[in-house]
Design an enzyme around this catalytic site. Structure first.
Site, PDB file in Angstrom:
ATOM      1  N   ASP A  35       0.864  -1.406   0.027  1.00 53.56           N
ATOM      2  CA  ASP A  35       0.026   0.129  -0.098  1.00 53.56           C
ATOM      3  C   ASP A  35       0.876   1.119   0.078  1.00 53.56           C
ATOM      4  OD1 ASP A  35      -3.161   0.464   1.401  1.00 53.56           O
ATOM      5  OD2 ASP A  35      -1.884   2.109   0.926  1.00 53.56           O
ATOM      6  N   ASP A  53       4.586   1.545  -4.157  1.00 53.54           N
ATOM      7  CA  ASP A  53       3.614   1.870  -5.268  1.00 53.54           C
ATOM      8  C   ASP A  53       3.556   1.079  -6.387  1.00 53.54           C
ATOM      9  OD1 ASP A  53       2.125   4.800  -5.679  1.00 53.54           O
ATOM     10  OD2 ASP A  53       2.332   3.692  -7.410  1.00 53.54           O
ATOM     11  N   TYR A 143     -14.059   6.922 -13.396  1.00 54.58           N
ATOM     12  CA  TYR A 143     -13.621   6.098 -12.479  1.00 54.58           C
ATOM     13  C   TYR A 143     -14.266   4.686 -12.867  1.00 54.58           C
ATOM     14  CZ  TYR A 143     -14.650   3.263  -8.014  1.00 54.58           C
ATOM     15  OH  TYR A 143     -14.688   2.183  -7.271  1.00 54.58           O
ATOM     16  N   LEU A 192     -22.076   9.219   1.925  1.00 52.72           N
ATOM     17  CA  LEU A 192     -23.069   9.841   2.733  1.00 52.72           C
ATOM     18  C   LEU A 192     -23.046   9.415   4.171  1.00 52.72           C
ATOM     19  CD1 LEU A 192     -26.234  10.789   2.725  1.00 52.72           C
ATOM     20  CD2 LEU A 192     -26.736   8.435   2.305  1.00 52.72           C
TER      21      LEU A 192
HETATM   22  N1  UFG Z   1     -25.393  12.155  -0.840  1.00 53.64           N
HETATM   23  C1  UFG Z   1     -26.042  13.246  -0.167  1.00 53.64           C
HETATM   24  N2  UFG Z   1     -25.426  14.143   0.726  1.00 53.64           N
HETATM   25  C2  UFG Z   1     -24.104  13.955   0.830  1.00 53.64           C
HETATM   26  C3  UFG Z   1     -23.214  12.584   0.340  1.00 53.64           C
HETATM   27  C4  UFG Z   1     -24.113  11.860  -0.311  1.00 53.64           C
HETATM   28  O1  UFG Z   1     -27.360  13.530  -0.466  1.00 53.64           O
HETATM   29  O2  UFG Z   1     -23.245  14.730   1.638  1.00 53.64           O
HETATM   30  C5  UFG Z   1     -26.248  11.311  -1.594  1.00 53.64           C
HETATM   31  C6  UFG Z   1     -25.580  11.129  -2.873  1.00 53.64           C
HETATM   32  O3  UFG Z   1     -25.889  12.017  -4.044  1.00 53.64           O
HETATM   33  C7  UFG Z   1     -26.095   9.636  -3.232  1.00 53.64           C
HETATM   34  C8  UFG Z   1     -25.948   8.985  -2.064  1.00 53.64           C
HETATM   35  O4  UFG Z   1     -26.104   9.881  -0.955  1.00 53.64           O
HETATM   36  O5  UFG Z   1     -27.300   9.688  -3.992  1.00 53.64           O
HETATM   37  C9  UFG Z   1     -24.885   8.021  -1.826  1.00 53.64           C
HETATM   38  O6  UFG Z   1     -23.491   8.855  -2.074  1.00 53.64           O
HETATM   39  P1  UFG Z   1     -22.032   8.173  -1.707  1.00 53.64           P
HETATM   40  O7  UFG Z   1     -21.527   9.153  -1.995  1.00 53.64           O
HETATM   41  O8  UFG Z   1     -22.162   7.744  -0.283  1.00 53.64           O
HETATM   42  O9  UFG Z   1     -22.249   7.030  -2.683  1.00 53.64           O
HETATM   43  P2  UFG Z   1     -22.242   6.714  -4.163  1.00 53.64           P
HETATM   44  O10 UFG Z   1     -23.505   6.006  -4.448  1.00 53.64           O
HETATM   45  O11 UFG Z   1     -22.177   8.093  -5.136  1.00 53.64           O
HETATM   46  O12 UFG Z   1     -20.998   5.960  -4.665  1.00 53.64           O
HETATM   47  C10 UFG Z   1     -20.597   4.879  -4.106  1.00 53.64           C
HETATM   48  C11 UFG Z   1     -18.919   4.719  -4.132  1.00 53.64           C
HETATM   49  C12 UFG Z   1     -18.786   4.743  -5.647  1.00 53.64           C
HETATM   50  C13 UFG Z   1     -19.277   3.561  -6.074  1.00 53.64           C
HETATM   51  C14 UFG Z   1     -20.814   3.413  -6.260  1.00 53.64           C
HETATM   52  C15 UFG Z   1     -21.644   2.366  -6.516  1.00 53.64           C
HETATM   53  O13 UFG Z   1     -18.351   6.243  -3.729  1.00 53.64           O
HETATM   54  O14 UFG Z   1     -17.289   4.513  -5.722  1.00 53.64           O
HETATM   55  O15 UFG Z   1     -21.078   3.687  -4.532  1.00 53.64           O
HETATM   56  O16 UFG Z   1     -22.781   2.109  -5.963  1.00 53.64           O
HETATM   57  F1  UFG Z   1     -19.207   3.578  -7.504  1.00 53.64           F
END
Ligand code: UFG
Length: 340
Positions: A35, A53, A143, A192
Site C-alpha cells: 500500500d 506503489d 472511475y 453519505l
Molecule cells: N449524498 C448526499 N449528501 C452527501 C453525500 C451523499 O445527498 O453529503 C447522496 C448522494 O447524492 C447519493 C447517495 O447519497 O445519492 C450516496 O452517495 P455516496 O457518495 O455515499 O455513494 P455513491 O452512491 O455516490 O458512490 C458509491 C461509491 C462509488 C461506487 C458507487 C457504486 O463511492 O465508488 O457507490 O454504487 F461506484
C-alpha cells in the site's frame, strides 16, 4: 513446515482492504499488504506491510521473487467519482496502467489467481430496477470506465496467461467492524453515512441532500448499502471459488435492498439519538436515481449471505467507529492548543 497460503493484498490499508486482511488472518491465511498509504493507514494493517506503489515495477518484481504468493487481492486504486471526472489521467494511470504492472509481475512469476475490486459504477445509468451482472456496462465517469477496462484486461489475461480472476462489483460499501478496531477513515469525506454521522456529532452543521426530485418514493436517491464485513467475506468466497475452478468470473456484491438517502438520515437520527439538520441542494452530477443490485448470482454460485448489511447494523457499527475518530480528532486539536 509452514504451508500457509500467502495472499498479496494491494491497498490493504484502506477501508475494505483492512477489513479483508483481518478476516484473511482470522481464516489462517498469510497476508502481505502492499500500500502506498496515499489514503490508507498503516495502523489499520494487522499483517506485514510493504509501503510502496504499483508504479514501481522493480518493487513488484522483488516482491514476487522474494515471497511465495498464492493469490492477489487487488484493492489499490483511486475511487472518488467526482475527482475522476476532473482528473481522468490520475484514474487511468492508477487503476489501469499501474494495475497492468501488477498483472505483468504476477503472471511473470507464475501467480495465476486474482480477486479484483470492481464497482457498480461500471453499469452507468441503470436501465432496470435491479441490476444483474448482464446489465449493459456504460460507465458515466472515468472511475467506472477504468474499473471496466481492468475487468476486460483480466479476461484477455485469462486467455493469454491462464490467469483466473473474480471481479467483485461492490455497491455502497459502508459500516465498520463490530469489534470497533477498524472503519472508514478517509482524508476526503464524500460518502453519505460518514457525512451524516459528522452532522450528528456537530462536526458539520447541516447535511446537504443532493436532490429531492428524483423519481423515487421520497424523491431522494436509492442505494444498496453493503456492510464492509460482508464485503470482506465475499473475498474469502471468491478465493475459495478459484481454489476449485479456473476462469474469469464477475459478481455483484450487494443485498438487493435499496434505501433512500432520507431513510438513512432518519435511521441515523434514531440510532444516534441526535438531531441531523438537512437542507436540499441541487443534484450532484453523475448520481443515478437508484442503484440496487440483483445479488442472485453471488448468492447461488458462491453462497454469499450478508450478515451485517441491515441498515441498523451498518449505521450503529459506523457510529461506534466514528465516535472514536471524532474523539481522536478532538484530542489532536487539544494537544495542538496546549503546545502553542
Ligand atoms: N449524498 C448526499 N449528501 C452527501 C453525500 C451523499 O445527498 O453529503 C447522496 C448522494 O447524492 C447519493 C447517495 O447519497 O445519492 C450516496 O452517495 P455516496 O457518495 O455515499 O455513494 P455513491 O452512491 O455516490 O458512490 C458509491 C461509491 C462509488 C461506487 C458507487 C457504486 O463511492 O465508488 O457507490 O454504487 F461506484
Amino acid at each position: 513446515m509452514d504451508n500457509q497460503k500467502t495472499i498479496l493484498v494491494t491497498g490493504g490499508a484502506g477501508f475494505i482492504g483492512s477489513h479483508t486482511v483481518k478476516l484473511l488472518l482470522e481464516q489462517g491465511y498469510g497476508v502481505l499488504v502492499l500500500d502506498n498509504l496515499s489514503s490508507g493507514h498503516a495502523s489499520a494493517v494487522k499483517s506485514q506491510l510493504i509501503v510502496g506503489d504499483l508504479a514501481d515495477k522493480g518493487l513488484l518484481g522483488k516482491i514476487f521473487s522474494e515471497y511465495e504468493i498464492h493469490a492477489v487481492i487487488h484493492f489499490a486504486g483511486s475511487l472518488i467519482v467526482e475527482e475522476s471526472v476532473l482528473m481522468p489521467g490520475k484514474y487511468f494511470e492508477n487503476n489501469v496502467s499501474n494495475g497492468l504492472n501488477l498483472l505483468n509481475a504476477m503472471t511473470a512469476a507464475g501467480v495465476r489467481k486474482m480477486i479484483f475490486s470492481s464497482t457498480a459504477a461500471v453499469y452507468g445509468e441503470p436501465l432496470q430496477a435491479t441490476i444483474d451482472e448482464n446489465h449493459p456496462k456504460l460507465p458515466i465517469n472515468p472511475y467506472g470506465e477504468t474499473k471496466l477496462m481492468f475487468e476486460k484486461i483480466l479476461k484477455w489475461y485469462a486467455q493469454a496467461h491462464d490467469l483466473s480472476s473474480v471481479s467483485l462489483r461492490y455497491f455502497n460499501a459502508s459500516g465498520a467492524h463490530p469489534d470497533g478496531s477498524l472503519g472508514e477513515d478517509k482524508k476526503i469525506i464524500t460518502h453519505l453515512i460518514p457525512r451524516v454521522l459528522r452532522v450528528a456529532n456537530r462536526q458539520q452543521e447541516v447535511l446537504q441532500i443532493y436532490g429531492n426530485d428524483y423519481p423515487t418514493f421520497d424523491g431522494t436517491c436509492v442505494r444498496d448499502f453493503v456492510h464492509v464485513c460482508d464485503l470482506a467475506q465475499a473475498h474469502i468466497l471468491a478465493l475459495n471459488k478459484l481454489e476449485s475452478e479456473q476462469g474469469n468470473f464477475v459478481y455483484n456484491v450487494a443485498t438487493g435492498v435499496g434505501h433512500t438517502v432520507a431513510e438513512v438520515v432518519n435511521a441515523a437520527m434514531e440510532i444516534t439519538k441526535k438531531m441531523i439538520p438537512i437542507e436540499y441542494a441541487p443534484r450532484r452530477s453523475g448520481d443515478p436515481a437508484a442503484l440496487v443490485a440483483d445479488p442472485a448470482k453471488i448468492k447461488t454460485e458462491l453462497g454469499f449471505e450478508p450478515q451485517y448489511s441491515d441498515l441498523n447494523t451498518i449505521i450503529s457499527t459506523s457510529w461506534a467507529w466514528h465516535k472514536k475518530l471524532f474523539e481522536r480528532e478532538k484530542q489532536k486539536v487539544l494537544s495542538l492548543i496546549e503546545n502553542k
